[in-house]
Design a protein around this motif. Structure first.
Motif, mmCIF file in Angstrom:
data_model
loop_
_atom_site.group_PDB
_atom_site.id
_atom_site.type_symbol
_atom_site.label_atom_id
_atom_site.label_comp_id
_atom_site.label_asym_id
_atom_site.label_seq_id
_atom_site.Cartn_x
_atom_site.Cartn_y
_atom_site.Cartn_z
ATOM 1 N N THR A 232 0.833 -1.203 0.000
ATOM 2 C CA THR A 232 0.000 0.000 0.000
ATOM 3 C C THR A 232 0.864 1.247 0.000
ATOM 4 O OG1 THR A 232 -1.760 -1.151 1.178
ATOM 5 C CG2 THR A 232 -1.814 1.259 1.244
ATOM 6 N N HIS B 249 2.462 1.819 -3.408
ATOM 7 C CA HIS B 249 1.480 2.346 -4.354
ATOM 8 C C HIS B 249 1.182 3.825 -4.072
ATOM 9 C CE1 HIS B 249 -2.114 2.729 -6.794
ATOM 10 N NE2 HIS B 249 -2.725 3.189 -5.711
ATOM 11 N N ARG C 107 4.189 6.119 -4.945
ATOM 12 C CA ARG C 107 4.314 6.252 -6.403
ATOM 13 C C ARG C 107 3.275 7.233 -6.948
ATOM 14 N NH1 ARG C 107 3.216 1.158 -8.162
ATOM 15 N NH2 ARG C 107 4.987 0.440 -6.957
#
Length: 75
Positions: free
Chosen positions: A37, A40, A43
């Motif tokens: 998580t 992600h 990013r």
């Protein structure tokens, strides 16, 4: 532009309160989010310009440091 979820807000709030840069591990531990998580979320926040990244080339681990930039998308 990424829609900000609760996970995105946790990371942004944590980074905005820090006076110094944070490592991935610090972000993960302090927000208590899972590793995938956090990867992600970081990013997505980097892509939209909410945070910036600096790599430390002096260490062999090539640690990355993240800094809060803005509550607004920077494009």
């Amino acid at each position: 532009m990424t829609k900000l979820t609760e996970s995105h807000m946790k990371v942004l709030k944590y980074l905005s309160k820090r006076k110094t840069e944070a490592t991935f591990k610090e972000i993960q531990l302090q927000t208590r989010l899972g590793i995938p998580t956090v990867k992600h979320v970081i990013r997505a926040l980097l892509h939209d310009g909410y945070i910036k990244k600096r790599s430390d080339r002096l260490s062999c681990a090539s640690e990355r440091f993240y800094t809060f930039v803005s509550w607004e998308t920077v494009k």
